[in-house]
Design a protein around this motif. Sequence first.
Motif, PDB file in Angstrom:
ATOM      1  N   GLN A 131      -3.588   1.369   7.575  1.00  0.00           N
ATOM      2  CA  GLN A 131      -2.631   2.524   7.456  1.00  0.00           C
ATOM      3  C   GLN A 131      -1.917   2.869   8.717  1.00  0.00           C
ATOM      4  O   GLN A 131      -1.066   3.646   8.917  1.00  0.00           O
ATOM      5  CB  GLN A 131      -3.952   3.742   7.442  1.00  0.00           C
ATOM      6  CG  GLN A 131      -4.359   3.768   5.924  1.00  0.00           C
ATOM      7  CD  GLN A 131      -5.673   4.791   5.874  1.00  0.00           C
ATOM      8  OE1 GLN A 131      -5.883   5.325   7.199  1.00  0.00           O
ATOM      9  NE2 GLN A 131      -6.202   5.115   4.604  1.00  0.00           N
ATOM     10  N   ARG A 151       1.325   3.997  -3.217  1.00  0.00           N
ATOM     11  CA  ARG A 151       1.309   5.395  -3.058  1.00  0.00           C
ATOM     12  C   ARG A 151       2.507   6.056  -3.462  1.00  0.00           C
ATOM     13  O   ARG A 151       2.343   7.317  -3.942  1.00  0.00           O
ATOM     14  CB  ARG A 151       0.685   5.753  -1.694  1.00  0.00           C
ATOM     15  CG  ARG A 151      -0.596   5.281  -1.001  1.00  0.00           C
ATOM     16  CD  ARG A 151      -1.885   5.905  -1.587  1.00  0.00           C
ATOM     17  NE  ARG A 151      -1.657   7.207  -1.222  1.00  0.00           N
ATOM     18  CZ  ARG A 151      -2.477   7.687  -0.194  1.00  0.00           C
ATOM     19  NH1 ARG A 151      -3.166   6.884   0.465  1.00  0.00           N
ATOM     20  NH2 ARG A 151      -2.400   9.033   0.209  1.00  0.00           N
ATOM     21  N   GLN A 152       3.713   5.718  -2.883  1.00  0.00           N
ATOM     22  CA  GLN A 152       4.604   6.574  -3.481  1.00  0.00           C
ATOM     23  C   GLN A 152       4.963   6.499  -4.921  1.00  0.00           C
ATOM     24  O   GLN A 152       5.438   7.610  -5.237  1.00  0.00           O
ATOM     25  CB  GLN A 152       5.940   5.909  -2.640  1.00  0.00           C
ATOM     26  CG  GLN A 152       7.212   6.723  -2.707  1.00  0.00           C
ATOM     27  CD  GLN A 152       8.502   6.078  -2.275  1.00  0.00           C
ATOM     28  OE1 GLN A 152       8.283   5.037  -1.480  1.00  0.00           O
ATOM     29  NE2 GLN A 152       9.691   6.742  -2.347  1.00  0.00           N
ATOM     30  N   LYS A 194       2.754   6.021  -7.156  1.00  0.00           N
ATOM     31  CA  LYS A 194       1.536   6.365  -7.797  1.00  0.00           C
ATOM     32  C   LYS A 194       0.923   5.059  -8.861  1.00  0.00           C
ATOM     33  O   LYS A 194       0.744   5.385 -10.062  1.00  0.00           O
ATOM     34  CB  LYS A 194       1.595   7.711  -8.547  1.00  0.00           C
ATOM     35  CG  LYS A 194       2.112   8.765  -7.819  1.00  0.00           C
ATOM     36  CD  LYS A 194       2.061  10.331  -8.469  1.00  0.00           C
ATOM     37  CE  LYS A 194       2.596  11.444  -7.408  1.00  0.00           C
ATOM     38  NZ  LYS A 194       2.714  12.622  -8.312  1.00  0.00           N
ATOM     39  N   TYR A 225       0.883  -1.241   0.033  1.00  0.00           N
ATOM     40  CA  TYR A 225      -0.043   0.102  -0.094  1.00  0.00           C
ATOM     41  C   TYR A 225       0.972   1.335   0.101  1.00  0.00           C
ATOM     42  O   TYR A 225       0.614   2.195  -0.869  1.00  0.00           O
ATOM     43  CB  TYR A 225      -0.838  -0.431   1.302  1.00  0.00           C
ATOM     44  CG  TYR A 225      -1.920   0.909   1.134  1.00  0.00           C
ATOM     45  CD1 TYR A 225      -3.096   0.936   0.819  1.00  0.00           C
ATOM     46  CD2 TYR A 225      -1.454   2.322   2.319  1.00  0.00           C
ATOM     47  CE1 TYR A 225      -4.077   1.970   0.943  1.00  0.00           C
ATOM     48  CE2 TYR A 225      -2.319   3.323   2.069  1.00  0.00           C
ATOM     49  CZ  TYR A 225      -3.636   3.112   1.772  1.00  0.00           C
ATOM     50  OH  TYR A 225      -4.483   4.171   1.800  1.00  0.00           O
TER      51      TYR A 225
END
Length: 453
Positions: free
Chosen positions: A252, A227-228, A230, A223
Amino acid sequence: MTTTTTEIPPPVDGNKRKYGRIVITLDNSRIPEEKLENTPSMADGLDRQTETDLRILGCELIQTAGILLKQPQVAMATGQVLFQRFYYCKSLVRHGMEHYAMASLNLASKVEEAPRRVRDVVNVFHHIRQVRASRPITPLVLDQNYINLKNQVIKAERRILKELGFCVHVKHPHKMIVTYLQVLKAERNTKLIQTAWNYMNDSLRTDVFVRHDPETIACACIYLAARQLKVVLPAKPAWFSLFTPADEDQVQEVCLGLLRLYARPKASLEDLEKKVNELRKQQVEAKLRAKEGTGDVSTAQSEGFSPGSRHASPRPDAEKEKDAHNGHKDAGGASHPHKKKRSHSPSRSKGRLSDSKSPSPKRSKRGKVLPRGYQEQSDGRGKHHERSRGRGEHPKRHSQKHKRVFSGESLSPDDKAQHKKYKEKASRHRSHSRSRSSEARHNKNRSREHYRR
């Protein structure tokens, strides 16, 4: 995850009895939340920030030492997880961080079948300490301090096994990352795989492995990497719901723990050790004050003895009178001017008591020690001499012959003949022993030549 459940069958007689179940599982052991909040180190006065810095620093030392020892990544990961588990059972104040980091790495190398010698682990940690302190690299001196350090590492390894109950199995989520990305059809994105793998290695410095399941940690690393970089992953439904029962909040939470690790400033080992040493010193002083309150230490210090020592010597009165007679102390209690004082400690007096059962050597009136088998007798003129028991000789004649031999006077013809006979017998015995020894050397040399051929 592999779980085996075995139930014990009821007895044959038909009576129904309830038995428990035996559950064998390969899941990682998770620590309860109340134990995570109140650690043994915090109970000893160590603040949470210092404890976290010491945990991070210990895991970094294990990772660096494992790289220098050329160990597989799975062994280094196991060592860091065991290190984190142990310090939720014991305090960082009472158990030194560096010693248990060495012991964790040494134990993990055995668990993962990549063992290393203890001296190699000690040498590598010594090298890392010199590099971190920017000191010149010098080899570790093999003295008594090295031997003590090696023994401490071995004892620390045993203590880790004892506190963990020999439960040293660790389920690592590294392979899960590759498997999950294959399911998501993103295995060709090598950058995504490598970034998630790096996050996984960094998460070993935190305590997420004692808080969450390995499946949740693997999903959190993917995850965060997505996110890093993209990279878009399925959201409806959430892609991690295929692999873990954890919701997005738990995923998270693991990601935030990793980001907090990167935001922490780098701590100094010397400053952390100074804080720990101060707390350790305070604990020792508190123990001494508690003992002084009971009166054990104060009386012992005022008298100059240890608490277990006795106030008086256990020697009997007869032995004390004997010492006074020999000149150690006269009747007035003053020491003799020409005699050296002897210390009458309880240990020495105990030794004399134990040796008092052994027979003392017999002495003549002149103070000479008589050989075993001799006894002292007196003739009619008041002179003392020694004679041998059971030899059948007249005591006076034996003593006179003894005097003449050692004073150099001439012997009688009978004594001369007996003396000559004794000398011949002794010479024959010496020549026989020399011949036997020379024959043995000759045989030995012959056997050596035979083997050489």
